[in-house]
Design a protein around this motif. Structure first.
Motif, PDB file in Angstrom:
ATOM      1  N   GLU A 126       0.831  -1.206   0.000  1.00 54.53           N
ATOM      2  CA  GLU A 126       0.000   0.000   0.000  1.00 54.53           C
ATOM      3  C   GLU A 126       0.865   1.255   0.000  1.00 54.53           C
ATOM      4  OE1 GLU A 126      -2.849   2.089   3.264  1.00 54.53           O
ATOM      5  OE2 GLU A 126      -3.344   0.012   2.759  1.00 54.53           O
ATOM      6  N   ALA A 127       1.903   1.263   0.843  1.00 61.92           N
ATOM      7  CA  ALA A 127       2.791   2.421   0.903  1.00 61.92           C
ATOM      8  C   ALA A 127       3.578   2.582  -0.394  1.00 61.92           C
ATOM      9  CB  ALA A 127       3.745   2.276   2.087  1.00 61.92           C
ATOM     10  N   ILE A 130       1.355   4.209  -3.025  1.00 59.50           N
ATOM     11  CA  ILE A 130       1.219   5.646  -2.761  1.00 59.50           C
ATOM     12  C   ILE A 130       2.484   6.374  -3.182  1.00 59.50           C
ATOM     13  CG2 ILE A 130       1.001   7.341  -0.911  1.00 59.50           C
ATOM     14  CD1 ILE A 130      -0.867   5.373   0.501  1.00 59.50           C
ATOM     15  N   ARG A 131       3.628   5.794  -2.907  1.00 61.86           N
ATOM     16  CA  ARG A 131       4.895   6.420  -3.314  1.00 61.86           C
ATOM     17  C   ARG A 131       5.005   6.501  -4.834  1.00 61.86           C
ATOM     18  NH1 ARG A 131      10.793   4.477  -1.040  1.00 61.86           N
ATOM     19  NH2 ARG A 131      12.102   5.870  -2.284  1.00 61.86           N
ATOM     20  N   ASP A 134       2.812   9.270  -6.201  1.00 62.17           N
ATOM     21  CA  ASP A 134       3.406  10.599  -6.025  1.00 62.17           C
ATOM     22  C   ASP A 134       4.496  10.845  -7.060  1.00 62.17           C
ATOM     23  OD1 ASP A 134       4.082  13.085  -4.643  1.00 62.17           O
ATOM     24  OD2 ASP A 134       5.862  12.005  -3.987  1.00 62.17           O
ATOM     25  N   PHE A 155       0.522   1.532   8.695  1.00 57.36           N
ATOM     26  CA  PHE A 155       1.106   2.108   7.493  1.00 57.36           C
ATOM     27  C   PHE A 155       2.627   2.076   7.561  1.00 57.36           C
ATOM     28  CE2 PHE A 155       2.409   5.621   4.723  1.00 57.36           C
ATOM     29  CZ  PHE A 155       1.717   5.275   3.566  1.00 57.36           C
ATOM     30  N   GLU A 157       5.580   3.775   6.877  1.00 62.15           N
ATOM     31  CA  GLU A 157       6.064   5.107   6.528  1.00 62.15           C
ATOM     32  C   GLU A 157       7.442   5.049   5.871  1.00 62.15           C
ATOM     33  OE1 GLU A 157       5.959   7.648   9.866  1.00 62.15           O
ATOM     34  OE2 GLU A 157       3.778   7.551  10.120  1.00 62.15           O
ATOM     35  N   ALA A 160       6.939   4.388   2.172  1.00 56.24           N
ATOM     36  CA  ALA A 160       6.316   5.523   1.480  1.00 56.24           C
ATOM     37  C   ALA A 160       7.272   6.693   1.318  1.00 56.24           C
ATOM     38  CB  ALA A 160       5.071   5.975   2.237  1.00 56.24           C
ATOM     39  N   GLN A 164       2.989  10.020   1.506  1.00 59.04           N
ATOM     40  CA  GLN A 164       1.613  10.098   1.991  1.00 59.04           C
ATOM     41  C   GLN A 164       1.208  11.516   2.357  1.00 59.04           C
ATOM     42  OE1 GLN A 164       4.132   8.723   3.573  1.00 59.04           O
ATOM     43  NE2 GLN A 164       4.182   9.355   5.708  1.00 59.04           N
ATOM     44  N   ARG A 165       2.185  12.415   2.562  1.00 58.25           N
ATOM     45  CA  ARG A 165       1.848  13.807   2.890  1.00 58.25           C
ATOM     46  C   ARG A 165       1.346  14.570   1.671  1.00 58.25           C
ATOM     47  NH1 ARG A 165       7.059  13.661   5.449  1.00 58.25           N
ATOM     48  NH2 ARG A 165       7.845  15.077   3.846  1.00 58.25           N
ATOM     49  N   SER A 168      -3.586  12.420  -2.004  1.00 59.10           N
ATOM     50  CA  SER A 168      -4.932  12.412  -1.413  1.00 59.10           C
ATOM     51  C   SER A 168      -5.435  10.975  -1.385  1.00 59.10           C
ATOM     52  CB  SER A 168      -5.875  13.296  -2.244  1.00 59.10           C
ATOM     53  OG  SER A 168      -5.377  14.613  -2.335  1.00 59.10           O
ATOM     54  N   VAL A 169      -5.440  10.379  -0.209  1.00 57.13           N
ATOM     55  CA  VAL A 169      -5.858   8.992  -0.019  1.00 57.13           C
ATOM     56  C   VAL A 169      -7.243   8.986   0.611  1.00 57.13           C
ATOM     57  CG1 VAL A 169      -5.311   6.775   1.036  1.00 57.13           C
ATOM     58  CG2 VAL A 169      -3.467   8.282   0.264  1.00 57.13           C
TER      59      VAL A 169
END
Length: 318
Positions: A126-127, A130-131, A134, A155, A157, A160, A164-165, A168-169
């Motif tokens: 999942e992370a 997201i990475r 981005d 999560f 981190e 990622a 994640q910052r 938009s999840v």
């Protein structure tokens, strides 16, 4: 120096003696050289031993002559050695995006391609997705939660790397909720699948839909049948090796990159979305700067304007 002088003199003696026909002079000269070598080596060994002993004695004296610290001084020294978080705080500030970075990233972001991850049970995958989103410029990631699989999911981190910052999840409790959201926003659902009905992603041809939702499933069993039946199109990546599948995070990154290559015109965000993201990203950066400078937070404080002012001053050298 004495060793080399004596050695040279004895060599001369031996050479002179060897010119003589008598054998005894040869033996005498060789024996003399041997004795001189032994004597000099013995003296060198004694000198080195005395030198080492003197150095060791000086070290002991320096330790003994070191001033003794009181208990209060020892506590102060240990506290000062432990309390050194300044480099971490400085690294946190260096990781904050600048105004120029934010504007560049916003110009390459897209909301016309979103990623949908169903039944995520692996925090690292999942992370990683997201990475990848981005890095490739995909702003929105939708996650359909698995009721039995997310209770102990934490999560990752580290995987990622802070992405994640800036992504938009949005989480959905079920398939129908997510599909209704996508349909209402005008998305076509493209699901990754290995069935005979699926099309190779490299064989896709225009015209392209206005918006595409790329759906990814779990590695174990893929996308669930109810969600697969709601898909408008099924796609797959061509594989050329013996392994018959890819890690879901790797497959998601490759699919996102392939679709963005096919539809480069999908990049770009509406101005309202850009302004919202500016406030989120630069506001987060401003709050980190405030924490470092110990400035009290004011409810009326405009983080975006403040950080824009600070960043502009830094760029101008003030």
């Amino acid at each position: 120096q004495a060793y080399y002088v004596a050695d040279g003199a004895l060599h001369q003696c031996v050479l002179c003696a060897m010119a003589d026909s008598q054998q005894r002079w040869r033996w005498i000269g060789g024996g003399a050289i041997f004795l001189v070598h032994v004597a000099v080596c013995f003296q060198l060994g004694r000198h080195l031993a005395r030198r080492r002993l003197h150095q060791r004695q000086q070290g002991k004296n320096s330790v003994q002559n070191r001033p003794k610290l009181s208990s209060r001084q020892r506590k102060a020294r240990s506290a000062s050695s432990k309390a050194a978080p300044a480099p971490v705080a400085e690294a946190r500030f260096e990781s904050c995006p600048s105004v120029e970075q934010v504007e560049l990233v916003l110009s390459l972001r897209t909301e016309r391609l979103v990623v949908v991850l169903e039944g995520s049970c692996d925090a690292r995958n999942e992370a990683a997705i997201i990475r990848s989103a981005d890095v490739l410029g995909v702003q929105y990631v939708y996650i359909i939660d698995d009721p039995g699989g997310r209770k102990n999911l934490t999560f990752a981190e580290g995987v990622a790397a802070g992405a994640q910052r800036y992504i938009s999840v949005e989480h959905f409790a079920g398939i129908d909720e997510c599909v209704d959201k996508l349909r209402g926003d005008g998305f076509q659902l493209w699901a990754t699948d290995l069935s005979p009905e699926a099309e190779c992603i490299s064989d896709l041809r225009p015209p392209w839909p206005e918006k595409v939702a790329l759906i990814l499933g779990r590695e174990a069993d893929g996308i669930s049948k109810p969600l697969l039946e709601k898909a408008d199109r099924r796609i797959y990546l061509q594989l050329y090796g013996f392994t018959e599948s890819l890690n879901v995070a790797v497959a998601g990154a490759l699919c996102m990159e392939s679709l963005l290559q096919l539809m480069p015109e999908c990049r770009g965000l509406p101005e309202a979305t850009k302004e919202k993201l500016r406030q989120e990203w630069l506001g987060d950066a401003a709050v980190q700067r405030l924490r470092l400078t110990d400035v009290e937070k004011d409810p009326a404080f405009d983080a975006y304007e403040w950080h824009t002012h600070v960043a502009t001053g830094m760029l101008n050298g003030s």
